[in-house]
Write a protein that holds these residues in place. Structure first.
Motif, PDB file in Angstrom:
ATOM      1  N   SER A  49      -0.679  11.571  -8.107  1.00  0.00           N
ATOM      2  CA  SER A  49      -0.937  10.148  -7.848  1.00  0.00           C
ATOM      3  C   SER A  49       0.175   9.273  -8.413  1.00  0.00           C
ATOM      4  N   GLY A  72       2.625   6.820  -6.326  1.00  0.00           N
ATOM      5  CA  GLY A  72       2.745   5.412  -6.650  1.00  0.00           C
ATOM      6  C   GLY A  72       4.191   4.977  -6.819  1.00  0.00           C
ATOM      7  N   ALA A  94       5.852   4.907  -3.433  1.00  0.00           N
ATOM      8  CA  ALA A  94       5.444   3.705  -2.692  1.00  0.00           C
ATOM      9  C   ALA A  94       6.256   2.493  -3.137  1.00  0.00           C
ATOM     10  N   CYS A 148       6.140  -0.031   0.429  1.00  0.00           N
ATOM     11  CA  CYS A 148       4.906  -0.107   1.217  1.00  0.00           C
ATOM     12  C   CYS A 148       3.921   0.946   0.729  1.00  0.00           C
ATOM     13  N   GLU A 149       2.638   0.730   1.031  1.00  0.00           N
ATOM     14  CA  GLU A 149       1.611   1.693   0.632  1.00  0.00           C
ATOM     15  C   GLU A 149       1.710   2.949   1.499  1.00  0.00           C
ATOM     16  N   VAL A 204      -0.559   5.822   0.832  1.00  0.00           N
ATOM     17  CA  VAL A 204      -1.892   6.429   0.925  1.00  0.00           C
ATOM     18  C   VAL A 204      -2.921   5.338   0.707  1.00  0.00           C
ATOM     19  N   GLU A 205      -4.137   5.608   1.187  1.00  0.00           N
ATOM     20  CA  GLU A 205      -5.239   4.688   0.972  1.00  0.00           C
ATOM     21  C   GLU A 205      -6.520   5.480   0.781  1.00  0.00           C
ATOM     22  N   ARG A 206      -7.471   4.886   0.099  1.00  0.00           N
ATOM     23  CA  ARG A 206      -8.725   5.558  -0.193  1.00  0.00           C
ATOM     24  C   ARG A 206      -9.520   5.799   1.101  1.00  0.00           C
ATOM     25  N   SER A 207     -10.169   6.967   1.134  1.00  0.00           N
ATOM     26  CA  SER A 207     -11.060   7.295   2.243  1.00  0.00           C
ATOM     27  C   SER A 207     -12.168   8.172   1.685  1.00  0.00           C
ATOM     28  N   VAL A 249      -8.109  10.560  -0.354  1.00  0.00           N
ATOM     29  CA  VAL A 249      -7.136   9.629   0.199  1.00  0.00           C
ATOM     30  C   VAL A 249      -6.644  10.154   1.537  1.00  0.00           C
ATOM     31  N   THR A 304      -1.356   6.408   5.029  1.00  0.00           N
ATOM     32  CA  THR A 304      -1.267   5.217   5.871  1.00  0.00           C
ATOM     33  C   THR A 304      -0.291   5.510   7.019  1.00  0.00           C
ATOM     34  N   GLY A 346       2.870   6.138   5.543  1.00  0.00           N
ATOM     35  CA  GLY A 346       2.873   7.422   4.872  1.00  0.00           C
ATOM     36  C   GLY A 346       3.138   8.570   5.827  1.00  0.00           C
TER      37      GLY A 346
END
Length: 299
Positions: A35, A39, A42, A47-48, A50-53, A57, A60, A63
């Protein structure tokens, strides 16, 4: 924007393995370390990625784009290293090989021993690995060579980023309890028999079903075994007949009769797989091991 290649590898592992936990296990680090690397990457990318799901994760859109470029960059670095090693004719370093049990014992272990004897600076390391996991490990760079199998009428397609190297053909054998006394090698003679077969969805099961159907019947499968040693024990106990490749018959119980399958003739093909080298050479260490592996069938 400066992107760290090591962090790009972490992103590629997350994309390949489908999550942070699996990527961390492959990289032998903690999930929190993965992680942190994501980070930092990123921030470098702006830009982001990964995102939570749910409880995990997902990548994106940015990504996914960067992970695909990461794959190309990793491959380019590997090809550059292979090209330099080829210029030096340097047969040294570690080659990590993943193989399923019957091929590991009959083909890989002797080939590894011969390669090391011929090239003292070579370090071949063998890992027992089944097909799906070994493919992931090969594509991530955890393994350098894997062995796969395909049976007649059950092809094993490969994606374009992997190369195939034929190794051996392994004829199928019909095994029956000694007390049955049926020894023609013809499947049709066992249309009324009980059968031992592999698990649902496996290539071995699909091959058995296809061979029996070619012989004009649907097998009465009473027992399931993925491990060929268990298949032999079940047959030896008188519980059924089975089709088994020759390389799985190194240790046969005295209560099992083995007959080459003559009607229909069926075999499995064993092949090595490496990451695609594009237009460049294989790393000499990998080429040296593959040369010994290719010589296995003639011994």
């Amino acid at each position: 924007m400066d992107l760290d290649v090591r962090r790009l590898r972490v992103l590629y592992e997350v994309a390949l393995r489908g999550g942070i936990t699996a990527a961390a296990a492959s990289l032998h680090v903690t999930p929190s370390a993965v992680s942190q690397q994501l980070g930092q990457l990123a921030r470098e990318a702006g830009c982001e990625l990964v995102e939570r799901s749910g409880r995990g994760v997902v990548l994106t859109p940015a990504g996914y784009v960067l992970a695909e470029h990461a794959k190309q960059i990793i491959n380019a670095v590997e090809q550059a290293q292979a090209g330099l090693a080829a210029l030096r004719r340097d047969v040294s370093g570690v080659v990590r090989v993943g193989a399923f049990p019957s091929a590991a014992g009959v083909l890989v272990a002797p080939a590894a021993a011969r390669a090391i004897a011929r090239h003292p600076d070579l370090d071949v390391r063998v890992v027992e690995a089944e097909d799906q996991q070994s493919r992931l490990d090969l594509r991530s760079g955890t393994l350098d060579v894997i062995l796969l199998q395909e049976y007649d009428h059950v092809p094993t397609p490969l994606p374009s980023d992997l190369d195939r190297h034929p190794v051996a053909n392994d004829p199928m054998h019909l095994i029956t309890p000694v007390g049955w006394g049926r020894r023609s090698g013809r499947l049709g003679d066992l249309r009324d028999a009980r059968w031992v077969a592999s698990a649902e969805g496996t290539p071995c099961l699909r091959s058995t079903l296809h061979a029996c159907r070619l012989a004009g019947f649907e097998p009465d499968i009473r027992h399931r075994a993925v491990d060929f040693a268990l298949t032999l024990d079940l047959v030896g106990a008188g519980l059924g007949a089975a089709l088994v490749p020759g390389m799985a018959l190194r240790t046969v119980p005295p209560t099992v009769h083995v007959e080459p399958l003559v009607d229909p003739v069926t075999e499995r093909r064993i092949f090595a797989v490496t990451r695609s080298r594009g237009a460049g050479p294989l790393r000499p260490a990998i080429a040296a091991f593959l040369a010994e592996l290719a010589a296995s069938e003639s011994r």
